[in-house]
Design a protein around this motif. Structure first.
Motif, PDB file in Angstrom:
ATOM      1  N   LEU A 243       1.102  -0.955  -0.580  1.00 22.93           N
ATOM      2  CA  LEU A 243      -0.116   0.098  -0.465  1.00 22.93           C
ATOM      3  C   LEU A 243       1.364   1.440  -0.408  1.00 22.93           C
ATOM      4  O   LEU A 243       0.810   1.669  -0.806  1.00 22.93           O
ATOM      5  N   THR A 244       2.166   1.306   0.673  1.00 27.49           N
ATOM      6  CA  THR A 244       3.077   2.960   1.380  1.00 27.49           C
ATOM      7  C   THR A 244       3.450   2.811  -1.042  1.00 27.49           C
ATOM      8  O   THR A 244       3.690   3.839  -0.961  1.00 27.49           O
ATOM      9  N   LEU A 245       4.004   1.672  -1.122  1.00 23.60           N
ATOM     10  CA  LEU A 245       4.571   1.563  -2.423  1.00 23.60           C
ATOM     11  C   LEU A 245       3.614   2.124  -4.167  1.00 23.60           C
ATOM     12  O   LEU A 245       3.608   3.495  -4.323  1.00 23.60           O
ATOM     13  N   GLU A 252       3.213  10.025  -7.384  1.00 19.60           N
ATOM     14  CA  GLU A 252       3.319  10.078  -8.781  1.00 19.60           C
ATOM     15  C   GLU A 252       2.996  11.091  -9.937  1.00 19.60           C
ATOM     16  O   GLU A 252       2.908  11.443 -10.647  1.00 19.60           O
ATOM     17  N   SER A 253       1.454   9.743  -9.973  1.00 19.69           N
ATOM     18  CA  SER A 253       1.135   9.838 -11.672  1.00 19.69           C
ATOM     19  C   SER A 253      -0.233  10.394 -11.836  1.00 19.69           C
ATOM     20  O   SER A 253      -1.129  10.687 -11.678  1.00 19.69           O
ATOM     21  N   PRO A 406      10.231  15.379   3.908  1.00 16.56           N
ATOM     22  CA  PRO A 406      10.579  15.978   3.143  1.00 16.56           C
ATOM     23  C   PRO A 406       9.276  17.830   2.731  1.00 16.56           C
ATOM     24  O   PRO A 406       9.801  18.228   2.499  1.00 16.56           O
ATOM     25  N   GLN A 407       8.117  17.333   3.035  1.00 13.94           N
ATOM     26  CA  GLN A 407       7.489  17.818   2.555  1.00 13.94           C
ATOM     27  C   GLN A 407       6.105  17.714   2.463  1.00 13.94           C
ATOM     28  O   GLN A 407       5.563  16.563   2.760  1.00 13.94           O
ATOM     29  N   GLN A 514       9.757  10.932  -2.105  1.00 13.46           N
ATOM     30  CA  GLN A 514       9.010  10.478  -2.156  1.00 13.46           C
ATOM     31  C   GLN A 514       7.627  11.201  -1.151  1.00 13.46           C
ATOM     32  O   GLN A 514       7.729  12.233  -0.383  1.00 13.46           O
ATOM     33  N   LEU A 515       6.971   9.871  -0.591  1.00 13.13           N
ATOM     34  CA  LEU A 515       5.693  10.251   1.075  1.00 13.13           C
ATOM     35  C   LEU A 515       6.713  10.656   1.459  1.00 13.13           C
ATOM     36  O   LEU A 515       6.985  11.177   2.552  1.00 13.13           O
ATOM     37  N   ILE A 516       7.672   9.663   1.673  1.00 15.03           N
ATOM     38  CA  ILE A 516       9.049   9.817   2.516  1.00 15.03           C
ATOM     39  C   ILE A 516      10.687  10.140   2.249  1.00 15.03           C
ATOM     40  O   ILE A 516      10.480  10.359   0.595  1.00 15.03           O
ATOM     41  N   LEU A 517      11.359  10.251   2.190  1.00 18.63           N
ATOM     42  CA  LEU A 517      13.266  10.702   1.365  1.00 18.63           C
ATOM     43  C   LEU A 517      13.435   9.427   1.431  1.00 18.63           C
ATOM     44  O   LEU A 517      13.930   8.603   2.269  1.00 18.63           O
TER      45      LEU A 517
END
Length: 536
Positions: A243-245, A252-253, A406-407, A514-517
């Motif tokens: 799910l995280t992937l 991103e898409s 990161p964001q 990404q969701l995380i660095l």
């Protein structure tokens, strides 16, 4: 006339009337409804809906652009905005350079219809994050199908109610026994690394750290520590990883941003299957635990256990009126805890070990501190965590240079006025770029230098409270930050106690936000066993 004679039997010519040299195609009767008034009306409705959707997007773009007209920004692509640049491996450094070019903030567009004010200055961060504005639905609504309406996406009175009910679950008395769980899961990972270290070649630590972090969360959430994970638990473990992937791939898409389109794709159907597996597991554990709690003897046993797991705390939580969380609320908070606590911890630990390999003098100083605290013991006690002063400074400095998240994004619920006189109206979207904030040279002298002493008491005393935000800040800061810091200390201390870490110059990590660095090519390190496993 012979040349114009019509053949009476259409079947003889394959369903056509032969008019001399001309041929007329007959329309079969079953296709005639295509040209019916109803079908034309439906087509018209679809076109009107599409037009209204486009008009709504154009009006929203106009509103967002007008709100940010006092802020300039880097050039945009006519269709993709800054989205193409965001996919490039140098995007993080590019944002840092933009921060020098555009003090305080700049416009950031993902496509032509989604625009944020990207901020990276402490006073700007304080103006927004000292309030309780909700998360930006344009980003966080993608999470709803999996984690539901937990603390991450809730806002308003219900967010306040959940926050109040969950806060006791992160009290230090509850967190104390988790130290043993952290150590147990870490030793299991390090035992695997002992075998890998014998091969005398570098390997990617990120995947192993991820498995360890998820195993830890499973045990702290569901209380699986004593009997191990059954097959159903392993399926849940795989579902969470999947799910995280898939969540990251969807963000991103752009073609996947529409729900209707996404659920029709193979990725969307895979996401729904993984959601069902995760939800079924959580629901079954909740049902079983609630049945157990009906038995007073079993309830006494749970209370006498070495530690209460997160699910126990959720099931027992009540507000001032005696109301409990619903099963739906409990599942949402469990899934939120699993999501937020898994990848973030993995990122934090992995980048910290990379920093230790990159700066061996700091690695050795941390190791000496750890050995002095540990002495002849195999693992740490709660009281030991407060003694890890230099290790803690190194962890914070690695968080500064490599923030796990990161964001983050917010939507303003009311207007905001900034320190330089500029403002934004309600409804505007904010992107806090933590990576750029932590490398802001106006706040951090020599920002690219790894210097743990930045976090010594004397150096922290005069620093802006919103200059360092690895766990966000303000009323909506991370409720589990103490849990995460405790886990970071135990895991990294045990890692440094048992291994010496060094770089693989041929595989330098490529930072990927990404969701995380993450690192695009993994975090490959050489490990040398120091022969200090449990019992040695």
């Amino acid at each position: 006339m012979p040349g114009s004679r019509i053949k009476e039997n259409p079947e003889a010519t394959g369903g056509r009337l032969d008019l001399g040299a001309a041929t007329v195609i007959m329309v079969p009767s079953f296709l005639s409804p295509i040209f019916s008034p109803l079908s034309l009306w439906v087509s018209g409705v679809i076109l009107v809906i599409g037009f209204l959707k486009l008009l709504r997007l154009l009006l929203r773009r106009q509103k967002l652009a007008r709100a940010m007209e006092s802020f300039s920004g880097p050039p945009t692509h006519w269709l993709f905005g800054h989205a193409l640049q965001a996919k490039q491996t140098d995007f993080l450094e590019r944002v840092v350079s933009w921060a020098h070019q555009f003090p305080y903030a700049h416009q950031l567009w993902f496509g032509q219809f989604l625009g944020f004010l990207n901020i990276y200055e402490p006073d700007y961060a304080k103006a927004v994050y000292s309030r309780g504005d909700p998360k930006a639905p344009d980003v966080y609504d993608f999470f709803l199908q999996w984690i539901g309406k937990g603390l991450l996406v809730l806002h308003g009175p219900k967010w306040f109610q959940h926050r109040k009910l969950l806060t006791p679950g992160f009290h230090y008395d509850v967190l104390k026994p988790y130290v043993a769980v952290f150590a147990e899961c870490t030793h299991a990972m390090l035992d695997k690394w002992e075998k890998k270290a014998l091969e005398d070649k570098s390997f990617d630590i990120f995947c192993d750290v991820g498995h360890m972090a998820l195993d830890t969360l499973m045990k702290c959430t569901f209380g699986k520590g004593e009997k191990g994970l059954c097959q159903r638990d392993n399926n849940y473990y795989l579902a969470v990883s999947d799910l995280t992937l898939l969540m990251q791939q969807r963000i991103e898409s752009f073609q996947y941003h529409n729900d209707f389109i996404y659920w029709l794709t193979p990725h969307g159907r895979r996401f729904l299957r993984a959601c069902k597996m995760a939800h079924d597991h959580t629901d079954q554990v909740i049902r079983k635990r609630k049945e157990v709690l009906k038995d007073e003897k079993e309830q006494e046993k749970i209370q006498k256990r070495k530690h209460l797991d997160f699910l126990d705390i959720l099931l027992e939580a009540r507000d001032e009126n005696g109301l409990r969380l619903s099963d739906t609320d409990i599942r949402a908070e469990v899934d939120t805890f699993m999501f937020e606590g898994h990848d973030t911890t993995t990122s934090g630990i992995s980048w910290f070990l990379y920093c230790m390999a990159l700066y061996p003098e700091h690695q050795q100083r941390c190791r000496e501190e750890v050995r002095e605290i540990l002495g002849d013991k195999d693992s740490f006690q709660w009281d030991d965590l407060g003694k890890m002063t230099y290790l803690t400074m190194c962890i914070k400095e690695s968080f500064r240079l490599y923030p796990p998240v990161p964001q983050v994004y917010r939507q303003l619920s009311k207007p905001v006025n900034f320190v330089d006189g500029r403002s934004l109206p309600a409804g505007s979207l904010i992107s806090l770029h933590i990576y750029a904030l932590h490398r802001n040279s106006a706040v951090w002298p020599d920002p690219e230098v790894f210097d743990p002493l930045r976090f010594s008491p004397e150096n922290m005393s005069g620093r802006h409270p919103f200059a360092f935000m690895p766990f966000s800040a303000g009323p909506r800061n991370c409720i589990g930050q103490q849990f995460a810091m405790n886990e970071m200390k135990v895991v990294t201390a045990l890692c440094l106690h048992r291994f010496e870490f060094s770089l693989d110059p041929s595989r330098v990590p490529i930072k990927m936000p990404q969701l995380i660095l993450r690192s695009k090519n993994g975090i490959h390190l050489h490990l040398k066993s120091l022969g200090r496993g449990p019992g040695k």
